[in-house]
Design a protein around this motif. Structure first.
Motif, PDB file in Angstrom:
ATOM      1  N   SER A  77       0.829  -1.217   0.000  1.00 19.93           N
ATOM      2  CA  SER A  77       0.000   0.000   0.000  1.00 19.93           C
ATOM      3  C   SER A  77       0.859   1.261   0.000  1.00 19.93           C
ATOM      4  CB  SER A  77      -0.923   0.000   1.218  1.00 19.93           C
ATOM      5  OG  SER A  77      -1.690   1.179   1.269  1.00 19.93           O
ATOM      6  N   LYS A  78       1.975   1.217   0.709  1.00 21.63           N
ATOM      7  CA  LYS A  78       2.842   2.395   0.807  1.00 21.63           C
ATOM      8  C   LYS A  78       3.376   2.790  -0.565  1.00 21.63           C
ATOM      9  CE  LYS A  78       6.840   4.169   3.366  1.00 21.63           C
ATOM     10  NZ  LYS A  78       7.891   3.844   4.361  1.00 21.63           N
ATOM     11  N   HIS A  79       3.760   1.783  -1.347  1.00 21.71           N
ATOM     12  CA  HIS A  79       4.290   2.064  -2.685  1.00 21.71           C
ATOM     13  C   HIS A  79       3.186   2.569  -3.608  1.00 21.71           C
ATOM     14  CE1 HIS A  79       7.036   1.740  -6.107  1.00 21.71           C
ATOM     15  NE2 HIS A  79       6.011   1.241  -6.777  1.00 21.71           N
ATOM     16  N   LEU A  80       1.998   1.977  -3.480  1.00 20.55           N
ATOM     17  CA  LEU A  80       0.865   2.441  -4.287  1.00 20.55           C
ATOM     18  C   LEU A  80       0.561   3.906  -3.981  1.00 20.55           C
ATOM     19  CD1 LEU A  80      -1.526  -0.643  -3.980  1.00 20.55           C
ATOM     20  CD2 LEU A  80      -0.044  -0.048  -5.899  1.00 20.55           C
ATOM     21  N   ALA A  81       0.639   4.243  -2.694  1.00 17.30           N
ATOM     22  CA  ALA A  81       0.383   5.635  -2.303  1.00 17.30           C
ATOM     23  C   ALA A  81       1.426   6.571  -2.896  1.00 17.30           C
ATOM     24  CB  ALA A  81       0.371   5.758  -0.778  1.00 17.30           C
ATOM     25  N   SER A  82       2.679   6.066  -2.994  1.00 16.51           N
ATOM     26  CA  SER A  82       3.742   6.917  -3.553  1.00 16.51           C
ATOM     27  C   SER A  82       3.520   7.181  -5.042  1.00 16.51           C
ATOM     28  CB  SER A  82       5.113   6.273  -3.336  1.00 16.51           C
ATOM     29  OG  SER A  82       5.254   5.113  -4.144  1.00 16.51           O
ATOM     30  N   LEU A  83       2.841   6.249  -5.720  1.00 18.98           N
ATOM     31  CA  LEU A  83       2.543   6.468  -7.139  1.00 18.98           C
ATOM     32  C   LEU A  83       1.479   7.543  -7.320  1.00 18.98           C
ATOM     33  CD1 LEU A  83       2.440   2.802  -8.507  1.00 18.98           C
ATOM     34  CD2 LEU A  83       4.255   4.488  -8.808  1.00 18.98           C
ATOM     35  N   LEU A  84       0.589   7.643  -6.336  1.00 17.94           N
ATOM     36  CA  LEU A  84      -0.488   8.637  -6.407  1.00 17.94           C
ATOM     37  C   LEU A  84      -0.088   9.864  -5.575  1.00 17.94           C
ATOM     38  CD1 LEU A  84      -3.513   6.205  -5.992  1.00 17.94           C
ATOM     39  CD2 LEU A  84      -2.658   7.203  -8.108  1.00 17.94           C
ATOM     40  N   ASP A  85       1.038  10.429  -5.932  1.00 14.37           N
ATOM     41  CA  ASP A  85       1.594  11.555  -5.166  1.00 14.37           C
ATOM     42  C   ASP A  85       1.067  12.880  -5.706  1.00 14.37           C
ATOM     43  OD1 ASP A  85       2.879  11.332  -7.576  1.00 14.37           O
ATOM     44  OD2 ASP A  85       4.790  12.098  -6.837  1.00 14.37           O
ATOM     45  N   GLU A  86      -0.197  13.087  -5.563  1.00 14.56           N
ATOM     46  CA  GLU A  86      -0.811  14.308  -6.089  1.00 14.56           C
ATOM     47  C   GLU A  86      -0.314  15.532  -5.335  1.00 14.56           C
ATOM     48  OE1 GLU A  86      -5.251  15.543  -7.539  1.00 14.56           O
ATOM     49  OE2 GLU A  86      -5.056  14.512  -5.631  1.00 14.56           O
ATOM     50  N   ASP A  87      -0.206  16.631  -6.052  1.00 15.06           N
ATOM     51  CA  ASP A  87       0.188  17.898  -5.458  1.00 15.06           C
ATOM     52  C   ASP A  87      -0.808  18.257  -4.349  1.00 15.06           C
ATOM     53  OD1 ASP A  87       0.821  20.481  -4.804  1.00 15.06           O
ATOM     54  OD2 ASP A  87       0.962  21.214  -6.856  1.00 15.06           O
TER      55      ASP A  87
END
Length: 609
Positions: A568-578
């Protein structure tokens, strides 16, 4: 009427909760379109006393210097019965029945925003008072205009207050309640001066004259109240507030109103104006006028709201959906975004979007041109033919036809076709990568996630690299196949000499004469040209099968497999919205909700008319 004013009250509270209170903003604003009455006056003009007289309660902070340091949106709502009470927007569900506590909370809330430094703030305080003794009315109490800064305040405070007041009253939907003391020259009135700047014709200004009872003996305010000294569209209203001694003695507000009525009714100068004087008349007149203005503005407000809803929906669509909170939601969101990208990429290849036609250009122009540029003439020059034919026989001369010589000449010519074949693979690869970048740029959802955009781009290009290597192997095999097995029928159809070896009267060594070698070169060239024609058709098939077809079928398959292994942590890093985009989306969504609610309620009131 009650519905109209209550509706505006509700919208004002909602606007303030969303941070929309008339300041410049990149978001659409509803506040500025809502009719309101702004109370304007200089310090010690009796502004606070007028408001308390209209309400019938002591609830405003008092003291020297600038007491009102934030706009106070005062919403009066009449109830049929019950005990009167007050509520603050910043303290939901807490009712104040002690109005001394209301006064303290206004001071405390002001300090929470501005500190105890006597600074001012444009963020309003919302106070609603429910009472059987008030009319339905909304007033905005603004800081009193001043000419000098007091101790503890910056020198700019005079201009800061003036700019804040002007920002409210310059709006065309604002009704200006200009408070001026009668015991001062009207020409020096701060309220009249600033009102005249924004409303020179007096069409939005209602003049209120205070401290009439404190004028010097032998003087009166009749000329002002009759509109002779300074004419406004609406008649001037005179009020008699409680004196400081009355305030200190806590004189009842009801008694003060009674004394005010008696003053105007019994005063020789003012009794002919008594019917339109006093704080009670002021409150009723303001309520009726506010209702009239609101009613006239409804069509414009409806139009603004409709346009704003369209604008908000368009921008929310552009910003994309909010990020899911759980891992499964994040994975699904990433997959959906990738599918959108993949679909756009396929549309480029299939001609729905531009770019795929460049691949056809490689096959129809670049590859044939490259094959034509191959210099078979040099490869089959007389000396080279002689050399290869001679070497092929070794120490023994060929007996019938120089088969090994033919094979070596053909193989050495066909090997040069590998260059154009590889160039076709590389050219298509470059086009496919170019379309990846183009599709990424056209995938709106990828714009809001920079890391995911880079990862998808890299994954797509890596897949194309693997496809290119497979395509190159397959395409070069086509060329090698032509070298490894010659088309026998081509040679069988060639005209043959006697005994397939030429003229028997010639010496064996005559077979190496120029005419004979030239004929061999011509035959080989014909064969190589035939092979080129065949490869011109088969190379595109191989390239399309190995690269274009695979790009359409499995461009991101490897990325999907790896994605399923991520935490999940890596998935969240992909969705690094401003964060700024996230904040704006939230603000837009809340504002859109407000506008839709306002639209429904305003439409209901409009139909009820």
């Amino acid at each position: 009427m009650d519905n109209l004013i209550s509706l505006v009250n509700k919208l004002q509270r909602a606007c303030t909760a969303l941070g929309d209170h008339g300041e410049e903003s990149a978001l659409p604003t509803l506040w500025d379109s809502l009719p309101a009455i702004a109370v304007v006056g200089g310090q010690s003009s009796g502004k606070s006393s007028v408001l308390e007289s209209v309400v019938g309660k002591d609830f405003l902070p008092r003291g020297s210097g600038i007491v009102t340091r934030r706009p106070l949106v005062l919403q009066l709502q009449r109830i049929d019965e019950g005990r009167e009470y007050a509520e603050f927007l910043h303290l939901p569900r807490k009712r104040f029945t002690d109005f001394a506590a209301v006064r303290k909370e206004i001071s405390d809330e002001t300090d929470r925003e501005t500190g105890r430094s006597k600074q001012i703030s444009t963020v309003p305080i919302h106070l609603s008072i429910y009472s059987p003794n008030v009319v339905n009315l909304t007033l905005i109490d603004l800081p009193g205009l001043t000419k000098v800064a007091v101790e503890g305040q910056p020198d700019s405070i005079v201009h800061d207050i003036e700019n804040m007041v002007r920002s409210y009253i310059e709006k065309p939907n604002c009704i200006i309640l200009a408070i001026s003391p009668a015991n001062q020259d009207l020409a020096t009135s701060d309220a009249i001066k600033i009102s005249r700047e924004v409303d020179p014709k007096g069409e939005r200004t209602i003049g209120v004259l205070t401290k009439i009872d404190l004028m010097d003996k032998g003087t009166n305010a009749v000329d002002i109240l009759e509109g002779k000294s300074y004419k406004l569209q609406f008649p001037w209203i005179g009020v008699v507030n409680r004196s400081q001694a009355d305030i200190n003695k806590s004189v009842d507000m009801i008694a003060a109103r009674r004394r005010e009525r008696e003053y105007f009714a019994t005063s020789p100068e003012y009794k002919h104006l008594a019917q339109r004087m006093g704080s009670e008349h002021l409150g009723k007149m303001l309520s009726k006028h506010l209702e009239t203005v609101i009613r006239s503005r409804i069509p414009g407000i409806q139009s603004l709201i409709s346009k704003s809803i369209v604008d908000l929906e368009a921008e929310l669509s552009r910003l994309g959906k909010p990020i899911a909170s759980d891992a499964g939601g994040k994975l699904y969101m990433i997959m959906e975004i990738c599918r959108v990208f993949d679909q756009i990429y396929k549309e480029h290849l299939d001609g729905v979007r531009p770019g795929g036609d460049k691949i056809y250009n490689v096959f129809d122009n670049q590859l044939p041109a490259a094959l034509k540029r191959l210099q078979f003439d040099k490869q089959l020059a007389m000396e080279n033919v002689r050399k290869l034919i001679t070497e092929a026989d070794g120490y023994q001369p060929h007996l019938i036809a120089p088969e090994q010589g033919y094979r070596r000449l053909i193989e050495s010519s066909l090997v040069t076709i590998r260059g154009p074949a590889e160039a076709a693979v590389d050219a298509v690869h470059s086009i496919l990568k170019e379309l990846v970048h183009k599709a990424i740029g056209e995938t709106m959802e990828l714009r809001q996630y920079p890391t995911l955009r880079v990862e998808v781009g890299n994954a797509a290009c890596e897949s194309l690299d693997r496809m290119k290597e497979e395509s190159k192997k397959a395409t070069l095999k086509l060329v090698d196949m032509e070298s490894s097995y010659l088309t026998v029928d081509f040679f069988r159809k060639l005209p043959q000499d006697v005994e397939k070896g030429g003229n028997p009267t010639h010496s064996i060594f005559d077979r190496y004469n120029d005419s004979y070698l030239r004929r061999i070169g011509t035959t080989v060239l014909s064969y190589v040209n035939m092979v080129c024609g065949s490869l011109r058709n088969s190379i595109p098939k191989s390239v399309v099968y190995c690269q274009v077809r695979e790009a359409k079928r499995s461009l991101l398959d490897h990325f999907y497999v790896e994605l399923g292994k991520k935490e999940s942590k890596h998935l969240a890093s992909l969705l690094d919205e401003d964060p700024a985009v996230m904040e704006r989306r939230t603000s837009l969504a809340k504002r859109l909700e407000l506008y839709r609610s306002a639209q429904a309620e305003i439409d209901a009131v409009a139909w009820a008319k």
